[in-house]
Structure formats: structure tokens, C-alpha cells
Design an enzyme around this catalytic site. Structure first.
Site, PDB file in Angstrom:
ATOM      1  N   ASP A  11     -56.581  90.421 -16.905  1.00  0.00           N
ATOM      2  CA  ASP A  11     -55.493  91.210 -17.051  1.00  0.00           C
ATOM      3  C   ASP A  11     -55.098  91.460 -15.529  1.00  0.00           C
ATOM      4  O   ASP A  11     -55.816  90.835 -14.543  1.00  0.00           O
ATOM      5  CB  ASP A  11     -55.635  92.541 -17.548  1.00  0.00           C
ATOM      6  CG  ASP A  11     -54.225  93.348 -17.255  1.00  0.00           C
ATOM      7  OD1 ASP A  11     -53.125  92.690 -17.705  1.00  0.00           O
ATOM      8  OD2 ASP A  11     -54.175  94.787 -17.018  1.00  0.00           O
ATOM      9  N   ASP A 191     -57.179  97.234 -18.680  1.00  0.00           N
ATOM     10  CA  ASP A 191     -56.931  98.426 -18.102  1.00  0.00           C
ATOM     11  C   ASP A 191     -55.961  99.367 -19.154  1.00  0.00           C
ATOM     12  O   ASP A 191     -55.953 100.404 -19.056  1.00  0.00           O
ATOM     13  CB  ASP A 191     -56.397  98.836 -16.871  1.00  0.00           C
ATOM     14  CG  ASP A 191     -54.796  98.513 -16.483  1.00  0.00           C
ATOM     15  OD1 ASP A 191     -54.632  97.430 -16.904  1.00  0.00           O
ATOM     16  OD2 ASP A 191     -54.147  99.427 -16.377  1.00  0.00           O
TER      17      ASP A 191
END
Length: 250
Positions: A11, A191
């Protein structure tokens, strides 16, 4: 020495870089792009960004490097330089929805509309509580009008409307069917809530999942913050042992 055991999926916001108050305010450490390029070389090319950002935006942040990317949660994908998907003209209902959303939040202070072409995000990180609630309500309303072809994805002070078929988990599985990712064990680092939904299929497929930051998670391992992620990746890039299973448990 090339390591062919793993395929690495990363990410961007909140994982490689710290989240900024505004989407365009992200600060990329100068050492990050060349470090990722060295790590990609070590992995024989099996490194990809899996992000809610458009591919072009990731390119801008990581210039001059160009990486494989699943952008907009997989709506658009670039693999080995070939781009598929990502045509806003294929989403006329969404384009009308963006205009509706812009009108709905026009009088709200600190609320930002991030039009990504094939998806749209509403950010309220800078808004007061009342305007944040109105922004969320507007996003929910527009998503409801668009119907089952689109879904509302919640994140950290953001809600995004995107095609229902687009998920990071599907994108990772698609990459794992193609060279040089095929036959490798996936490592996915993320996250946010969008990443949580991808941790589940990666776990199911025998991969390694790493949550960045606090909170309940489906990931098996955890790192404290993006700085810790960068330190780990740069160590791997410089020849350190790639042993993600030894990371602290979540």
C-alpha cells in the site's frame, strides 16, 4: 542475488509514506523510490504498489521510477508496462455522481473531493465534526443512488465510491497469476480498512500479511509506522535476509 520466493505488494498512504492532511501533501523521502527499485531488482521484478491512488499519481510521487501498480483498488492495473482499465468514460453513472457529490459538500469547510476518474473520494480530515458527518452522509447517499455496481469504501477520515468489483484482494490475486509474481508467496503490507479486506484472501492463500499501526487486524504481523516499513524494506533492498515470518506478531 535475486530472491524468487516472495512477491511483495505494498500500500502507499499510511504504509510507505505518512498520511497527510491533504491528498496532495504527501512527502516522499528521497531515498524511497531508488530503494524500492533496488528491492524490485532483488525480487526479480515481483514488487507492486496496491493503492487507492491512480497510477499516474503514484508515478508522480515516485518519479523517476515506474513500478507495477494496481491503482484505484484494482480498477486500473499496470503490469510490465502495460496498462489495463482506468477509463472514466466507462463509468458515466459515477461521473454524474461526482457532480452530485461536489454540489452536496460545496458549503462544507475542510471537506475535499478527490476525483480519481473511475472513483471518487471524500476527505474530511480537516473538517469539524458536524461537517464531517454531513460529508459522510453525502457519500453514503450518492453511493446508494449508484446502486449495486458501486460500493462505498470507508477509510481513515475518508469514504470512497468505486466499482463494486474492485478490491485490493482481487488485484493481488490477479498479479499472482502473471509473471514474475506467479508461483511466489505473497507479502502484503497495509494500514487501512481497504487493506484489511485484502489481508483475508492473502492469508487464505498462504501469504504473509503485515499491518502498519495500531488497531484490530486480520494481519498476522505488525509494524509500528511507515518509518518502520521503510527501514525494513531498505534493509531488504541492501541484501538483508528476507524473513517476514520473523516480524512481530499482530
Amino acid at each position: 542475488m535475486t530472491d524468487t520466493a516472495y512477491a511483495l505488494f505494498l500500500d502507499f498512504d499510511g504504509t510507505l509514506v505518512e498520511i497527510a492532511p491533504r491528498p496532495d501533501g504527501v512527502v516522499v523521502p528521497p531515498a524511497l523510490p531508488p530503494g524500492l527499485a533496488r528491492l524490485r531488482d532483488r525480487l526479480g521484478g515481483a514488487l507492486a504498489l496496491v493503492t487507492g491512488r491512480p497510477i499516474a499519481t503514484i508515478d508522480g510521487f515516485l518519479t523517476p521510477e515506474r513500478f507495477d501498480v494496481a491503482g484505484l483498488h484494482g480498477v486500473e492495473q499496470r503490469l510490465a508496462g502495460r496498462v489495463a482499465g482506468g477509463d472514466p468514460a466507462a463509468h458515466p453513472a459515477l461521473r454524474a455522481g461526482v457532480e452530485t457529490l461536489q454540489r452536496a459538500v460545496a458549503d462544507l469547510d475542510g471537506v475535499l473531493i478527490e476525483d480519481k476518474g473511475c472513483s471518487v473520494a471524500v476527505h474530511w480530515r480537516l473538517a469539524n465534526d458536524a461537517d464531517a458527518v454531513r460529508a459522510q452522509s453525502a457519500a453514503t447517499s450518492v453511493a446508494g443512488i449508484l446502486g449495486e455496481a458501486y460500493r462505498l469504501q470507508q477509510g481513515k477520515a475518508v469514504a470512497e465510491i468505486l466499482p463494486a468489483s474492485a478490491t485490493k484482494g482481487h488485484a493481488i490475486r490477479a498479479f499472482l497469476r502473471a509473471a514474475p509474481y506467479a508461483g511466489r508467496r505473497a507479502i502484503f503490507v497495509g494500514d487501512d480498512l481497504t487493506d484489511e479486506k485484502a489481508f483475508v484472501p492473502v492469508n487464505e492463500d498462504g501469504g504473509i500479511t503485515i499491518r502498519v499501526g495500531p488497531g484490530e487486524t486480520a494481519a498476522r504481523h505488525r509494524l509500528a509506522d511507515p518509518a518502520a516499513v521503510r527501514a525494513l524494506l531498505m534493509g531488504w533492498a541492501e541484501g538483508g535476509a528476507i524473513d517476514p515470518g520473523s516480524l512481530p506478531p499482530a
